[in-house]
Design an enzyme around this catalytic site. Structure first.
Site, short mmCIF file in Angstrom:
data_model
loop_
_atom_site.label_atom_id
_atom_site.label_comp_id
_atom_site.label_asym_id
_atom_site.label_seq_id
_atom_site.Cartn_x
_atom_site.Cartn_y
_atom_site.Cartn_z
N SER A 1 0.86 -1.18 0.00
CA SER A 1 0.00 0.00 0.00
C SER A 1 0.89 1.23 0.00
O SER A 1 2.05 1.17 0.42
CB SER A 1 -0.89 0.01 1.25
N TYR B 1 -1.71 -0.70 10.34
CA TYR B 1 -1.74 -0.91 8.89
C TYR B 1 -0.45 -0.43 8.24
O TYR B 1 0.14 -1.14 7.42
CB TYR B 1 -2.94 -0.17 8.29
#
Length: 262
Positions: free
Chosen positions: A149, A163
């Site tokens: 990501s 995350y």
């Protein structure tokens, strides 16, 4: 004949066998439809059988469905074994499974942090480990594509410590495995998107005042001036899964409209 005489041949994955974990999710569905449409035999793995069946129904080629997650060494070995039983080999692994839990650090329980790290990091590592054993045994190389990501590179103020840490770890695994497996003809790369259209982000695409405010704030940093669409992930995936990327390994490919460039 040189590949330069028929450059599209470098993207030919016809007859290859791909295993996709997280096939019930947004990126897993993109991967399944893309690789199936390009001629791969696709083994789908997910915990949600109903959603996985919808993914399989959207595919145009041979598919094999397996209910399961890569949440243990035995589970990962079983997914690889079932793929080989169904299609005779394993050429491409796409790890599209994962999760996120959002909370400020002083409000996040340690076990919540650990659950994100397990789903995104440990399970990716275990799945890559199982695929590596099979690809080495076959002796003809292979392609491993992990899911990173833009948050593996950039922080976020809205409670993304778990995350961001997990995706930074995926970047590290990608680079380390790229170095480790290059001699065996196995490439390891990661796709790192920013926000793209999915069931979880659908609200950001709505024409409401709240969504517009959030979207415009985000788009101020995206040179392309829009959010991502599923098709924006398909092209990078086909590249990383095909012969076209044979000289690329340990690479993080940002599918982000230029978000991380500025």
């Amino acid at each position: 004949m040189s590949a330069l005489d028929n450059p599209l041949s470098m993207f030919d994955v016809g007859g290859k066998v791909a295993l996709i974990t997280g096939a019930s999710g947004a990126f897993g569905a993109v991967a399944a439809r893309c690789l199936s449409g390009a001629g791969c035999k696709v083994a789908l793995a997910a915990g949600n059988a109903e959603a996985m069946a919808e993914t399989a129904a959207a595919c145009t080629g041979d598919t094999h469905q397996m209910v399961g997650r890569p949440d243990s060494e035995a589970a990962c070995a079983e997914l690889v074994a079932k793929t080989v039983d169904a299609f005779g080999a394993l050429d491409i692994l796409v790890v599209a499974s994962g999760m996120n839990r959002v909370a400020k650090i002083d409000e996040m329980a340690p076990d919540t942090f650990e659950s994100v790290m397990d789903a995104n990091v440990t399970q990716s590592w275990l799945m890559a480990r199982a695929a590596t054993k099979q690809m080495k045994a076959q002796g003809r190389g292979g392609k491993i594509v992990l899911m990173s990501s833009a948050r593996g590179l950039l922080g976020h103020p809205a409670g993304y410590t778990a995350y961001c840490a997990s995706k930074a770890a995926i970047d590290g695994i990608t680079k380390a495995l790229g170095c480790e497996l290059g001699a065996f003809g196995v490439t390891v790369n990661a796709i790192a998107p920013t926000v793209f259209r999915s069931p979880l982000t659908a609200w950001m695409f709505e024409e409401t005042e709240a969504a517009t405010d959030v979207r415009n704030g985000f788009l101020a940093r995206v040179p392309k001036g829009r959010l991502g669409e599923p098709e924006d992930l398909a092209g990078p995936l086909l590249f990383l899964a095909s012969k076209a990327s044979d000289f690329y390994t340990g690479h993080i490919l940002y599918a982000d409209g230029g978000y991380t460039a500025g």
